[in-house]
Design an enzyme around this catalytic site. Sequence first.
Site, mmCIF file in Angstrom:
data_model
loop_
_atom_site.group_PDB
_atom_site.id
_atom_site.type_symbol
_atom_site.label_atom_id
_atom_site.label_comp_id
_atom_site.label_asym_id
_atom_site.label_seq_id
_atom_site.Cartn_x
_atom_site.Cartn_y
_atom_site.Cartn_z
ATOM 1 N N ARG A 101 4.975 0.636 9.321
ATOM 2 C CA ARG A 101 6.761 0.836 10.144
ATOM 3 C C ARG A 101 6.935 -0.105 11.046
ATOM 4 O O ARG A 101 8.727 -0.168 10.977
ATOM 5 C CB ARG A 101 6.853 2.589 11.527
ATOM 6 C CG ARG A 101 6.176 3.452 10.595
ATOM 7 C CD ARG A 101 5.648 4.633 11.356
ATOM 8 N NE ARG A 101 4.173 4.559 11.424
ATOM 9 C CZ ARG A 101 2.891 5.516 12.064
ATOM 10 N NH1 ARG A 101 3.947 6.832 12.899
ATOM 11 N NH2 ARG A 101 2.516 4.727 12.241
ATOM 12 N N GLN B 244 1.074 0.947 15.819
ATOM 13 C CA GLN B 244 0.165 2.079 16.806
ATOM 14 C C GLN B 244 -0.611 1.062 17.598
ATOM 15 O O GLN B 244 -1.701 1.398 18.110
ATOM 16 C CB GLN B 244 -1.137 2.328 15.198
ATOM 17 C CG GLN B 244 -0.787 3.560 14.352
ATOM 18 C CD GLN B 244 -1.505 3.936 13.035
ATOM 19 O OE1 GLN B 244 -2.943 3.745 13.717
ATOM 20 N NE2 GLN B 244 -0.991 3.196 12.101
ATOM 21 N N LYS C 236 1.185 -0.882 0.423
ATOM 22 C CA LYS C 236 -0.033 -0.450 0.196
ATOM 23 C C LYS C 236 1.191 1.158 0.180
ATOM 24 O O LYS C 236 1.723 1.894 1.130
ATOM 25 C CB LYS C 236 -0.946 0.088 1.538
ATOM 26 C CG LYS C 236 -1.874 1.108 1.006
ATOM 27 C CD LYS C 236 -2.468 1.115 2.890
ATOM 28 C CE LYS C 236 -2.013 1.780 3.922
ATOM 29 N NZ LYS C 236 -1.670 3.520 3.365
ATOM 30 N N ASP D 43 -14.241 12.562 -2.744
ATOM 31 C CA ASP D 43 -13.840 14.353 -4.107
ATOM 32 C C ASP D 43 -15.319 13.152 -5.359
ATOM 33 O O ASP D 43 -15.939 12.646 -4.648
ATOM 34 C CB ASP D 43 -12.686 14.209 -5.172
ATOM 35 C CG ASP D 43 -13.031 15.648 -5.731
ATOM 36 O OD1 ASP D 43 -13.413 16.315 -5.909
ATOM 37 O OD2 ASP D 43 -12.007 16.332 -6.169
ATOM 38 N N GLY E 79 -3.307 -0.408 11.521
ATOM 39 C CA GLY E 79 -2.412 -0.143 13.205
ATOM 40 C C GLY E 79 -2.308 -1.502 13.976
ATOM 41 O O GLY E 79 -1.644 -1.758 15.255
ATOM 42 N N ASP F 224 -3.167 4.485 -2.052
ATOM 43 C CA ASP F 224 -4.121 5.253 -0.799
ATOM 44 C C ASP F 224 -3.878 6.684 -0.508
ATOM 45 O O ASP F 224 -2.653 7.297 -0.195
ATOM 46 C CB ASP F 224 -3.230 4.197 0.430
ATOM 47 C CG ASP F 224 -3.698 5.067 1.277
ATOM 48 O OD1 ASP F 224 -5.215 5.348 1.485
ATOM 49 O OD2 ASP F 224 -3.205 4.750 3.143
ATOM 50 N N LYS G 200 -6.489 7.902 0.020
ATOM 51 C CA LYS G 200 -7.924 7.931 0.450
ATOM 52 C C LYS G 200 -8.698 8.844 -0.720
ATOM 53 O O LYS G 200 -9.398 9.923 0.193
ATOM 54 C CB LYS G 200 -7.554 8.690 1.919
ATOM 55 C CG LYS G 200 -6.545 7.250 2.716
ATOM 56 C CD LYS G 200 -7.571 7.064 4.455
ATOM 57 C CE LYS G 200 -6.877 6.423 4.827
ATOM 58 N NZ LYS G 200 -5.259 6.342 4.259
#
Length: 224
Positions: free
Chosen positions: A196, A177, A34, A67, A173, A62, A64
């Site tokens: 990460r 996270q 991603k 629009d 996550g 990605d 996001k």
Amino acid sequence: LTLIIALDPPTGVDPVEWCRSIFERTRDIATGFKIGLPAIVEAGASRIGEVFRGFDGLVIADLKLADIGDIMALTVEKLARCGFNAVIAHAFVGYERGLSTLSEKCRELGVKLVAVVSMSHPGSVEVMDGVVEKLISVVERARCWGVVAPATRPEMVRFVRSRLSWVKILSPGVGAQGARPGDALCAGADYEIVGRAITRSSDPREAARRVVEEQRRALERCRA
Ligand code: BMP
């Protein structure tokens, strides 16, 4: 395979070389990659897309997207030409001339559409989680291929799974996270997105292998 690696290059590295190096070391362990705004903003979608040429897993842009449908569709046309085969958009733009238009374009291009229904950071409960039922109904109408739901709140993953049995659930996550590998899989997710904890490790391949191993053990435990 249940691992998607998030490639978000830090500041001060060559984003293309950084992505290439992690991709080459982990491509046989991951279901896909991603690539988010940090890489695409700095290097451009076409240079980043080149990195994954010939790879037959997921290559997810990605951005996001959030629009009007026509402009999201135009963006996806360009991403598809750069080699991306999946795209993430927000569900909160709604269906009519929003995700409906995008979804039609994705189908035409053979690009998988993934919609965000809940996020992994604490602020997701302030707005998004309060309307998650509505976001899920947008996903249902648009027949999205997948959704993003948070590994940091497995009960939300469980809720989404209870409402949409057919959708792929991608859960970020894990690691940086705070969620553990397998938390979201055990709650009904199909893939965990890990950035990460793998990409900032001194040995990304070994870190990815460990995540997959922990996922496998967690699944054994929760299925038992
Ligand atoms: P990390 O494992 O380094 O925290 O990376 C998580 C990745 O998932 C990031 O690329 C981030 O943009 C993405 N993500 C997230 O963390 N939470 C969400 O709710 C949605 C995301 O796309």
